[in-house]
Design an enzyme around this catalytic site. Structure first.
Site, PDB file in Angstrom:
ATOM      1  N   SER A   1      25.351 -20.230   3.939  1.00 34.71           N
ATOM      2  CA  SER A   1      24.641 -21.342   4.567  1.00 34.71           C
ATOM      3  C   SER A   1      23.485 -20.841   5.438  1.00 34.71           C
ATOM      4  O   SER A   1      22.579 -20.177   4.954  1.00 34.71           O
ATOM      5  CB  SER A   1      25.646 -22.182   5.364  1.00 34.71           C
ATOM      6  OG  SER A   1      25.112 -23.428   5.724  1.00 34.71           O
TER       7      SER A   1
ATOM      8  N   ASP B   1      28.771 -25.974   0.239  1.00 29.38           N
ATOM      9  CA  ASP B   1      28.529 -24.960   1.264  1.00 29.38           C
ATOM     10  C   ASP B   1      29.435 -23.738   1.112  1.00 29.38           C
ATOM     11  O   ASP B   1      30.640 -23.864   0.880  1.00 29.38           O
ATOM     12  CB  ASP B   1      28.749 -25.587   2.643  1.00 29.38           C
ATOM     13  CG  ASP B   1      28.091 -24.815   3.757  1.00 29.38           C
ATOM     14  OD1 ASP B   1      28.397 -23.613   3.913  1.00 29.38           O
ATOM     15  OD2 ASP B   1      27.269 -25.396   4.474  1.00 29.38           O
TER      16      ASP B   1
END
Length: 301
Positions: A66, A178
């Site tokens: 991320s 994610d």
């Protein structure tokens, strides 16, 4: 004459005995950096990277989840630190996200696909000056997925597709979200890349205050999950750096100087542990060199 023969025998034993391996001072172990996620808190990674560089700690591999993927990409591209600070401070939600409600998420982060070319003037992993791995999560299997070649944009977007907030990303036949879901801090990725020493950077999130909106609720929920499931990556790390960023909100991009300072402070405090880990690895790697030359050891690990 018996004592003469005995003495000669001891001399021969000494002469032909296997000597302990000498530590080669020129040997440098490979250092891998695993960067966790954290939205705006990820700006603290820039402080970590800059401090390591200032202290002469060379980074051989980077893996990011991320925001850690974005920070690692910016550093690996060769972008000057001052420019990293400037661009981080200018970031806002609109630079990477658009509110676009669907049953799979509240927003789209499609803009992130164009970030590497638009802001870093690079398009592929192969253009980076330091090898980088980006971690995402396969939403169907639950397994981490690592990208290290080809286009940068789609893996970056997938790695930052925070569940519930951003819609999942379809890429290479997978439904991705994610990276923190499957790889909170991607230490496994840098180990696979060949790192002898692994430094993990974890950005603890969510101060203990009452949530005020849906992003707070989502973020707090995932933070609780992480705290109960983060032991594996910690065990595999040689050093864990934890900048104090819990009091920063997920969108506190305007507080870039404070976030960078938090990264620098935590790294300075960890520097003795970093140097000790590198020295231990140097001795270990140097001791393995003779075996590697004989067809075993490092080359076959």
């Amino acid at each position: 004459m018996g004592w003469v023969q005995a003495a000669l025998g001891r001399v021969r034993e000494f002469a032909y005995a296997e000597r302990p391996a000498q530590v080669n001072a020129s040997v440098r172990p490979k250092l891998g950096l695993a960067l966790g996620g954290g939205f705006a808190r990820g700006i603290a990674h820039a402080g970590v990277l800059h401090t390591l560089e200032q202290h002469g700690i060379a980074i051989d591999y980077i893996a990011g989840t991320s925001a850690g993927a974005l920070a690692g990409m910016a550093y690996a591209s060769g972008l000057p630190f001052e420019e990293v600070v400037k661009r981080a401070a200018a970031l806002r939600f609109g630079a990477f996200g658009q509110w676009r409600f669907s049953w799979l998420g509240l927003a789209s982060n499609q803009k992130l696909e164009f970030y590497p070319k638009r802001y870093l003037n690079i398009s592929t992993f192969e253009e980076l000056r330091i090898p980088l791995t980006i971690a995402a999560t396969d939403l169907i299997t639950g397994e981490p997925v690592y990208f290290d070649h080809g286009p940068l944009g789609p893996p970056l977007r997938a790695s930052c597709a925070y569940p519930g907030l951003f819609q999942p990303v379809e890429y290479e036949g997978r439904t991705l979200v994610d990276g923190f879901v499957g790889a909170t801090v991607p230490v496994e990725a840098v180990a696979r890349m060949g790192a002898d020493v692994i430094i993990a950077v974890f950005l603890d999130a969510e101060a203990m205050v009452k949530p005020t909106n849906f992003t707070d609720v989502i973020g707090r929920s995932f933070t609780i999950i992480q705290r109960h499931a983060d032991l594996a990556w910690r065990v595999k790390s040689d050093v864990v750096i934890e900048p104090r960023v819990r009091d920063f909100a997920w969108d506190d991009f305007a507080k870039t100087p404070q976030l960078i300072a938090a990264g620098e402070e935590a790294t300075l405090a960890a520097m003795p542990r970093v140097r000790a880990a590198l020295e231990a690895a140097r001795e270990r790697v140097a001791a393995e060199e003779p075996r590697a030359m004989g067809g075993s050891g490092r080359g076959n690990r």
